[in-house]
Motif scaffolding. Structure first.
Motif, mmCIF file in Angstrom:
data_model
loop_
_atom_site.group_PDB
_atom_site.id
_atom_site.type_symbol
_atom_site.label_atom_id
_atom_site.label_comp_id
_atom_site.label_asym_id
_atom_site.label_seq_id
_atom_site.Cartn_x
_atom_site.Cartn_y
_atom_site.Cartn_z
ATOM 1 N N ALA A 1 0.808 -1.222 0.000
ATOM 2 C CA ALA A 1 0.000 0.000 0.000
ATOM 3 C C ALA A 1 0.840 1.270 0.000
ATOM 4 N N ASP A 2 2.034 1.221 0.545
ATOM 5 C CA ASP A 2 2.820 2.461 0.619
ATOM 6 C C ASP A 2 3.720 2.676 -0.594
ATOM 7 N N ASN A 3 3.657 1.786 -1.551
ATOM 8 C CA ASN A 3 4.438 1.950 -2.783
ATOM 9 C C ASN A 3 3.531 2.305 -3.957
ATOM 10 N N ASP A 4 4.171 2.772 -5.027
ATOM 11 C CA ASP A 4 3.473 3.136 -6.250
ATOM 12 C C ASP A 4 4.083 2.292 -7.376
ATOM 13 N N TYR A 5 3.254 1.741 -8.259
ATOM 14 C CA TYR A 5 3.767 0.754 -9.224
ATOM 15 C C TYR A 5 3.373 1.070 -10.657
ATOM 16 N N TYR A 6 4.246 0.718 -11.590
ATOM 17 C CA TYR A 6 3.885 0.613 -13.002
ATOM 18 C C TYR A 6 4.175 -0.821 -13.424
ATOM 19 N N ILE A 7 3.162 -1.494 -13.934
ATOM 20 C CA ILE A 7 3.344 -2.860 -14.439
ATOM 21 C C ILE A 7 3.668 -2.731 -15.925
ATOM 22 N N ALA A 8 4.813 -3.266 -16.336
ATOM 23 C CA ALA A 8 5.248 -3.167 -17.743
ATOM 24 C C ALA A 8 5.011 -4.510 -18.421
ATOM 25 N N ILE A 9 4.238 -4.464 -19.508
ATOM 26 C CA ILE A 9 3.916 -5.701 -20.236
ATOM 27 C C ILE A 9 4.443 -5.539 -21.657
ATOM 28 N N GLY A 10 5.274 -6.461 -22.079
ATOM 29 C CA GLY A 10 5.780 -6.428 -23.454
ATOM 30 C C GLY A 10 5.196 -7.587 -24.223
ATOM 31 N N THR A 11 5.038 -7.407 -25.531
ATOM 32 C CA THR A 11 4.508 -8.496 -26.354
ATOM 33 C C THR A 11 5.167 -8.489 -27.731
ATOM 34 N N ASP A 12 5.108 -9.640 -28.399
ATOM 35 C CA ASP A 12 5.630 -9.701 -29.768
ATOM 36 C C ASP A 12 4.497 -9.509 -30.768
ATOM 37 N N ALA A 13 3.312 -9.119 -30.276
ATOM 38 C CA ALA A 13 2.153 -8.908 -31.158
ATOM 39 C C ALA A 13 1.694 -7.455 -31.029
ATOM 40 N N ASP A 14 0.598 -7.131 -31.694
ATOM 41 C CA ASP A 14 0.001 -5.802 -31.567
ATOM 42 C C ASP A 14 -0.572 -5.676 -30.152
ATOM 43 N N SER A 15 -0.199 -4.609 -29.460
ATOM 44 C CA SER A 15 -0.657 -4.483 -28.069
ATOM 45 C C SER A 15 -2.182 -4.345 -27.984
ATOM 46 N N GLN A 16 -2.805 -3.885 -29.090
ATOM 47 C CA GLN A 16 -4.278 -3.749 -29.092
ATOM 48 C C GLN A 16 -4.967 -5.110 -29.053
ATOM 49 N N ALA A 17 -4.212 -6.153 -29.389
ATOM 50 C CA ALA A 17 -4.819 -7.493 -29.417
ATOM 51 C C ALA A 17 -4.933 -8.087 -28.013
ATOM 52 N N ILE A 18 -4.302 -7.417 -27.038
ATOM 53 C CA ILE A 18 -4.232 -7.992 -25.690
ATOM 54 C C ILE A 18 -5.082 -7.190 -24.717
ATOM 55 N N SER A 19 -5.830 -7.907 -23.909
ATOM 56 C CA SER A 19 -6.584 -7.249 -22.846
ATOM 57 C C SER A 19 -5.816 -7.461 -21.547
ATOM 58 N N ALA A 20 -5.582 -6.381 -20.828
ATOM 59 C CA ALA A 20 -4.850 -6.477 -19.562
ATOM 60 C C ALA A 20 -5.651 -5.762 -18.482
ATOM 61 N N ALA A 21 -5.840 -6.422 -17.357
ATOM 62 C CA ALA A 21 -6.574 -5.802 -16.252
ATOM 63 C C ALA A 21 -5.936 -6.218 -14.938
ATOM 64 N N ALA A 22 -5.976 -5.317 -13.972
ATOM 65 C CA ALA A 22 -5.382 -5.614 -12.658
ATOM 66 C C ALA A 22 -6.489 -5.654 -11.610
ATOM 67 N N PHE A 23 -6.291 -6.489 -10.597
ATOM 68 C CA PHE A 23 -7.297 -6.690 -9.556
ATOM 69 C C PHE A 23 -6.660 -6.583 -8.171
ATOM 70 N N THR A 24 -7.443 -6.135 -7.212
ATOM 71 C CA THR A 24 -6.973 -5.985 -5.827
ATOM 72 C C THR A 24 -6.889 -7.360 -5.153
ATOM 73 N N PRO A 25 -6.338 -7.427 -3.920
ATOM 74 C CA PRO A 25 -6.334 -8.705 -3.208
ATOM 75 C C PRO A 25 -7.748 -9.262 -2.998
ATOM 76 N N GLU A 26 -8.746 -8.356 -2.969
ATOM 77 C CA GLU A 26 -10.136 -8.819 -2.822
ATOM 78 C C GLU A 26 -10.742 -9.161 -4.173
ATOM 79 N N ARG A 27 -9.918 -9.116 -5.211
ATOM 80 C CA ARG A 27 -10.289 -9.450 -6.596
ATOM 81 C C ARG A 27 -11.254 -8.452 -7.208
#
Lengths: 279, 168
Positions: B93-119
């Protein structure tokens, strides 16, 4: 007067709505734009089927964890150093545990910005690595850590220590010592939680559960002990399981208070576990 | 003395850069299927290396421009043609994050979503670039967060992803 104002407001709203309706095409309304992100929460079934298990990225990085303790607790890191553990050089499991403990100590010395301590720990790491048969594959990394510490590039030291752990893991697996690799993780995290319980018991933390990082972290550490049935490792697992029961998610959900007494009990148990690395 | 320290610091930085480059071609975190032909195995390795290069470039960019720290660990592997990949990330909770996702495809083809510990869904749309996605997370609670990746449509060829994160 109030009725009049209300009626006026209603007619203004209706007029505005009417204007919009007149301007908008009567038929073929545009389809709603798709939301920029999904709107559902994560269902159990998906999590069960698709969760990546047992991967290193699921454990926090030690510098990231210590960074949180630094922000909230401002500990005096040098006062938290653990005395060097000596023990049998023939028991490779215990050496793997002490190797992990030394990596944790190096992370603490990095937080303390103590280049001399890092040099001392680097010597311990080299000695342990030789006994484990991976001295050659780690020597470049250890040298690099020393250089970065000399240059006071502390973020670099922290990064390289994490990388050293990954390289050790790969080297042990490559020489078919895969059962020792998880014990390095165990040694490292037992010491890190020993530190965090000390820090949290001394300062007011808004969330005291940070003392064990999280129940998830504890689960991962216990899982790292399951590859071995050696007596020492079984004792370690038993002690960690007792701590796990004290901090169970059910107790957390029930609003159980994790007070100083409980944190000190965990700290004592973790201290006992560390003693097992040397006996 | 000051010059010597500068030389040491330069050497240390170069060493760190070299290490980062060494890790630009990671081994896949998910096990490669045993029945892959040599060509398919090589294509897989190349796809993962491309994905990792893209993830690393965005992570370095954020680290350099905003002073975030990058962790050494990463996940890399092939995304299933159908279904999800869910990667657990222990965040504080006391940190700030950027999640970096790389792909060998078009990034528009990928859906990415993040969820809390409570989902619960973290309502942050990923920023997209060529072969890369970034999600900014400021956790409200410490604990395991979840990154869910999936392909929006069945792809014509295998799609690989690599994930790491930076924190401050």
């Amino acid at each position: 007067m109030r009725h009049l104002t209300s009626a006026l407001a209603t007619s203004l709203v209706l007029a505005a709505t009417g204007a919009v309706m007149i301007d908008a095409p009567a038929q073929d309304p545009l389809p709603p734009a798709p939301p920029p992100f999904p709107t559902e929460d994560l269902p159990d079934s998906q999590l069960e089927a698709a969760l990546v298990r047992g991967h290193r990225i699921g454990l926090p990085s030690p510098p990231e964890f210590l960074f949180v303790l630094q922000k909230v607790g401002s500990p005096r890191w040098r006062q938290l150093y653990y005395p060097v553990l000596r023990g049998e050089e023939s028991d490779r499991s215990k050496i793997a545990l002490r190797f992990g403990l030394s990596i944790a100590e190096a992370h603490i010395a990095t937080m303390a910005r103590d280049a001399q301590k890092i040099r001392d720990i680097a010597n311990d790491l080299q000695r342990h690595a030789k006994v484990l048969g991976i001295g050659d594959s780690l020597s470049d990394k250890v040298r690099s850590i020393n250089h970065l510490a000399e240059a006071k590039s502390w973020a670099g030291v922290a990064f390289e220590l994490e990388s050293l752990h990954a390289t050790t893991d790969e080297s042990l697996k490559a020489q078919r010592d895969g059962k020792l690799a998880p014990l390095i993780k165990t040694g490292q995290w037992v010491r890190l939680l020993h530190i965090s319980t000390s820090v949290v018991s001394e300062k007011e933390f808004p969330d005291t559960s940070i003392a064990i990082s999280s129940c998830w972290t504890l689960d991962q550490i216990i899982a790292s002990t399951t590859a071995s049935e050696e007596a020492t490792v079984v004792s370690i697992r038993d002690q960690l399981s007792k701590i796990q029961r004290l901090w169970s998610p059910e107790k957390l959900a029930a609003g159980h208070k994790f007070d100083d007494a409980l944190i000190e009990e965990c700290n004592g148990r973790l201290g006992n576990v560390i003693q097992l690395f040397a006996k | 003395m000051k010059t010597a320290t500068h030389i040491l610091a330069l050497a240390a930085s170069l060493s760190l850069l070299a290490t980062a480059q060494d890790r630009a071609e990671p081994r896949a975190a998910d096990a490669a299927p045993a029945q892959l032909s040599p060509e398919a195995a090589a294509a897989r390795e190349a796809g993962i290396a491309d994905a990792w290069k893209n993830a690393l470039s965005v992570a370095h960019q954020i680290s350099a421009s905003q002073g975030y720290r990058r962790r050494d660990t990463y996940w890399a592997g092939r995304l299933p043609d159908e279904g999800f990949t869910i990667i657990p990330l222990q965040l504080y909770a006391d940190n700030d994050y950027y999640i970096a996702i790389g792909t060998d495809a078009d990034s528009q083809a990928i859906s990415a979503a993040a969820f809390t510990p409570e989902r619960r869904l973290i309502k942050t749309a990923p920023d997209r670039g060529e072969g890369k996605l970034v999600i900014h997370i400021t956790p409200e609670h410490s604990g395991p967060h979840y990154l869910r990746l999936h392909l929006k449509a069945k792809p014509a060829r295998p799609v690989h992803c690599a994930v790491t994160y930076v924190y401050k």
